[in-house]
Motif scaffolding. Structure first.
Motif, PDB file in Angstrom:
ATOM      1  N   ARG A   1       0.926  -1.367  -0.020  1.00 49.73           N
ATOM      2  CA  ARG A   1      -0.068  -0.082  -0.051  1.00 49.73           C
ATOM      3  C   ARG A   1       0.710   1.113   0.121  1.00 49.73           C
ATOM      4  NH1 ARG A   1      -2.538  -4.014   1.454  1.00 49.73           N
ATOM      5  NH2 ARG A   1      -4.963  -4.477   1.075  1.00 49.73           N
ATOM      6  N   THR A   2       2.039   0.988   0.768  1.00 52.26           N
ATOM      7  CA  THR A   2       2.750   2.393   0.488  1.00 52.26           C
ATOM      8  C   THR A   2       3.595   2.619  -0.668  1.00 52.26           C
ATOM      9  OG1 THR A   2       3.517   1.917   3.211  1.00 52.26           O
ATOM     10  CG2 THR A   2       4.868   3.331   1.742  1.00 52.26           C
ATOM     11  N   LEU A   3       3.945   1.515  -1.555  1.00 54.09           N
ATOM     12  CA  LEU A   3       4.296   1.807  -2.628  1.00 54.09           C
ATOM     13  C   LEU A   3       3.308   2.384  -3.687  1.00 54.09           C
ATOM     14  CD1 LEU A   3       6.433  -1.762  -3.298  1.00 54.09           C
ATOM     15  CD2 LEU A   3       7.092   0.588  -3.411  1.00 54.09           C
ATOM     16  N   HIS A   4       2.183   1.940  -3.453  1.00 55.90           N
ATOM     17  CA  HIS A   4       0.998   2.513  -4.492  1.00 55.90           C
ATOM     18  C   HIS A   4       0.606   3.721  -3.968  1.00 55.90           C
ATOM     19  CE1 HIS A   4       1.110  -0.560  -7.453  1.00 55.90           C
ATOM     20  NE2 HIS A   4       1.278  -1.796  -6.494  1.00 55.90           N
ATOM     21  N   ALA A   5       0.825   4.209  -2.708  1.00 53.98           N
ATOM     22  CA  ALA A   5       0.279   5.419  -2.167  1.00 53.98           C
ATOM     23  C   ALA A   5       1.400   6.435  -2.947  1.00 53.98           C
ATOM     24  CB  ALA A   5       0.115   5.375  -0.858  1.00 53.98           C
ATOM     25  N   GLN A   6       2.456   5.970  -2.848  1.00 52.33           N
ATOM     26  CA  GLN A   6       3.683   7.096  -3.202  1.00 52.33           C
ATOM     27  C   GLN A   6       3.743   7.340  -4.468  1.00 52.33           C
ATOM     28  OE1 GLN A   6       5.301   9.049  -0.995  1.00 52.33           O
ATOM     29  NE2 GLN A   6       6.178  10.126  -2.716  1.00 52.33           N
ATOM     30  N   PHE A   7       3.750   6.009  -5.233  1.00 56.94           N
ATOM     31  CA  PHE A   7       4.184   6.082  -6.720  1.00 56.94           C
ATOM     32  C   PHE A   7       3.105   5.619  -7.575  1.00 56.94           C
ATOM     33  CE2 PHE A   7       8.114   4.771  -4.339  1.00 56.94           C
ATOM     34  CZ  PHE A   7       8.953   5.829  -4.949  1.00 56.94           C
ATOM     35  N   GLY A   8       2.878   6.410  -8.838  1.00 57.91           N
ATOM     36  CA  GLY A   8       1.820   5.680  -9.942  1.00 57.91           C
ATOM     37  C   GLY A   8       2.837   4.801 -10.893  1.00 57.91           C
ATOM     38  N   ASN A   9       1.899   4.199 -11.592  1.00 58.38           N
ATOM     39  CA  ASN A   9       2.132   3.070 -12.551  1.00 58.38           C
ATOM     40  C   ASN A   9       3.369   3.465 -13.357  1.00 58.38           C
ATOM     41  OD1 ASN A   9       0.855   1.196 -11.339  1.00 58.38           O
ATOM     42  ND2 ASN A   9      -0.821   1.134 -13.252  1.00 58.38           N
ATOM     43  N   GLY A  10       3.349   4.677 -14.019  1.00 59.89           N
ATOM     44  CA  GLY A  10       4.720   5.366 -14.852  1.00 59.89           C
ATOM     45  C   GLY A  10       5.672   5.295 -14.088  1.00 59.89           C
ATOM     46  N   GLU A  11       5.679   5.661 -12.936  1.00 58.47           N
ATOM     47  CA  GLU A  11       6.965   5.892 -12.021  1.00 58.47           C
ATOM     48  C   GLU A  11       7.554   4.380 -11.667  1.00 58.47           C
ATOM     49  OE1 GLU A  11       6.426   9.561  -8.978  1.00 58.47           O
ATOM     50  OE2 GLU A  11       4.786   8.339  -9.044  1.00 58.47           O
ATOM     51  N   LEU A  12       6.843   3.448 -11.249  1.00 57.01           N
ATOM     52  CA  LEU A  12       6.971   2.241 -11.081  1.00 57.01           C
ATOM     53  C   LEU A  12       7.555   1.568 -12.256  1.00 57.01           C
ATOM     54  CD1 LEU A  12       3.988   1.091  -8.659  1.00 57.01           C
ATOM     55  CD2 LEU A  12       6.493   1.450  -7.967  1.00 57.01           C
ATOM     56  N   ALA A  13       7.139   1.822 -13.494  1.00 50.94           N
ATOM     57  CA  ALA A  13       7.633   1.195 -14.525  1.00 50.94           C
ATOM     58  C   ALA A  13       9.060   1.506 -14.647  1.00 50.94           C
ATOM     59  CB  ALA A  13       6.590   1.377 -15.821  1.00 50.94           C
ATOM     60  N   ARG A  14       9.195   2.813 -14.586  1.00 50.69           N
ATOM     61  CA  ARG A  14      10.720   3.397 -14.860  1.00 50.69           C
ATOM     62  C   ARG A  14      11.430   2.751 -13.820  1.00 50.69           C
ATOM     63  NH1 ARG A  14       7.645   7.857 -16.197  1.00 50.69           N
ATOM     64  NH2 ARG A  14       7.488   8.861 -13.979  1.00 50.69           N
ATOM     65  N   ILE A  15      11.237   2.568 -12.556  1.00 54.95           N
ATOM     66  CA  ILE A  15      11.956   1.981 -11.503  1.00 54.95           C
ATOM     67  C   ILE A  15      12.054   0.607 -11.713  1.00 54.95           C
ATOM     68  CG2 ILE A  15      12.224   1.813  -9.160  1.00 54.95           C
ATOM     69  CD1 ILE A  15      10.922   4.405  -8.623  1.00 54.95           C
ATOM     70  N   GLY A  16      11.311  -0.061 -11.963  1.00 53.06           N
ATOM     71  CA  GLY A  16      10.991  -1.532 -12.401  1.00 53.06           C
ATOM     72  C   GLY A  16      11.651  -2.338 -11.089  1.00 53.06           C
ATOM     73  N   HIS A  17      12.267  -3.293 -11.301  1.00 56.91           N
ATOM     74  CA  HIS A  17      12.727  -4.172 -10.152  1.00 56.91           C
ATOM     75  C   HIS A  17      13.956  -3.894  -9.455  1.00 56.91           C
ATOM     76  CE1 HIS A  17      10.420  -7.530 -11.975  1.00 56.91           C
ATOM     77  NE2 HIS A  17      10.908  -7.216 -13.072  1.00 56.91           N
ATOM     78  N   ASP A  18      14.151  -2.357  -9.379  1.00 53.78           N
ATOM     79  CA  ASP A  18      15.232  -2.021  -8.607  1.00 53.78           C
ATOM     80  C   ASP A  18      14.861  -1.494  -7.361  1.00 53.78           C
ATOM     81  OD1 ASP A  18      17.688  -0.655  -7.323  1.00 53.78           O
ATOM     82  OD2 ASP A  18      18.118   0.574  -9.334  1.00 53.78           O
ATOM     83  N   ALA A  19      14.802  -2.453  -6.309  1.00 54.67           N
ATOM     84  CA  ALA A  19      14.178  -2.187  -4.823  1.00 54.67           C
ATOM     85  C   ALA A  19      15.064  -0.986  -4.254  1.00 54.67           C
ATOM     86  CB  ALA A  19      14.250  -3.424  -4.051  1.00 54.67           C
ATOM     87  N   ASP A  20      16.671  -1.137  -4.408  1.00 56.09           N
ATOM     88  CA  ASP A  20      17.473  -0.254  -3.846  1.00 56.09           C
ATOM     89  C   ASP A  20      16.944   1.186  -4.271  1.00 56.09           C
ATOM     90  OD1 ASP A  20      18.726  -2.315  -2.582  1.00 56.09           O
ATOM     91  OD2 ASP A  20      20.178  -2.522  -4.208  1.00 56.09           O
ATOM     92  N   THR A  21      16.637   1.274  -5.486  1.00 53.72           N
ATOM     93  CA  THR A  21      16.109   2.589  -5.794  1.00 53.72           C
ATOM     94  C   THR A  21      14.944   3.275  -5.042  1.00 53.72           C
ATOM     95  OG1 THR A  21      17.306   2.511  -8.103  1.00 53.72           O
ATOM     96  CG2 THR A  21      15.455   4.232  -7.996  1.00 53.72           C
ATOM     97  N   LEU A  22      13.964   2.264  -4.769  1.00 52.69           N
ATOM     98  CA  LEU A  22      12.862   2.521  -4.121  1.00 52.69           C
ATOM     99  C   LEU A  22      13.177   2.845  -2.697  1.00 52.69           C
ATOM    100  CD1 LEU A  22      10.212  -0.147  -5.605  1.00 52.69           C
ATOM    101  CD2 LEU A  22      10.156   2.235  -6.229  1.00 52.69           C
ATOM    102  N   ARG A  23      13.939   2.085  -2.237  1.00 54.44           N
ATOM    103  CA  ARG A  23      14.382   2.363  -0.603  1.00 54.44           C
ATOM    104  C   ARG A  23      15.238   3.431  -0.446  1.00 54.44           C
ATOM    105  NH1 ARG A  23      14.490  -3.636  -0.873  1.00 54.44           N
ATOM    106  NH2 ARG A  23      16.556  -3.313  -1.564  1.00 54.44           N
ATOM    107  N   ALA A  24      15.863   3.993  -1.570  1.00 54.21           N
ATOM    108  CA  ALA A  24      16.718   5.094  -1.418  1.00 54.21           C
ATOM    109  C   ALA A  24      15.576   6.649  -1.575  1.00 54.21           C
ATOM    110  CB  ALA A  24      17.503   5.209  -2.413  1.00 54.21           C
ATOM    111  N   HIS A  25      14.414   6.349  -1.853  1.00 52.64           N
ATOM    112  CA  HIS A  25      13.449   7.349  -2.022  1.00 52.64           C
ATOM    113  C   HIS A  25      13.150   8.090  -0.639  1.00 52.64           C
ATOM    114  CE1 HIS A  25       9.676   9.825  -2.652  1.00 52.64           C
ATOM    115  NE2 HIS A  25      10.064   9.876  -3.669  1.00 52.64           N
TER     116      HIS A  25
END
Length: 92
Positions: free
Chosen positions: A43-67
């Motif tokens: 829920r936190t991921l989808h509250a913070q990022f839209g599908n376009g942003e998630l598509a750009r980040i993809g499988h890089d969990a480290d990039t997400l955790r750095a936000h």
């Protein structure tokens, strides 16, 4: 459950009884692979990022955790038990 699935893809805490499946590349963008996450992390991921942003980040969990917002969330949730859940704040 394999060792890789024993921990949440986002926060890296052990998974509890409730598991949700997140598409790192959103289904709307052709994603098929899923990763195991806690409901609160999903829920936190989808509250913070839209599908376009998630598509750009993809499988890089480290990039997400750095936000900054996700880093703050992961630090906060890190000491919680696996089945912890709380209301998720929407993106401002």
């Amino acid at each position: 459950m394999s060792d890789a699935a024993a921990c949440c893809w986002l926060c890296e805490r052990p998974l509890g009884r409730r598991i949700e499946w997140h598409h790192p590349l959103p289904k709307s963008r052709g994603g098929r692979e899923t990763v195991a996450v806690h409901p609160i992390c999903h829920r936190t991921l989808h509250a913070q990022f839209g599908n376009g942003e998630l598509a750009r980040i993809g499988h890089d969990a480290d990039t997400l955790r750095a936000h900054p917002v996700i880093a703050k969330f992961v630090a906060w949730v890190s000491g919680k038990p696996p089945d912890f859940h709380a209301p998720t704040a929407k993106r401002r």
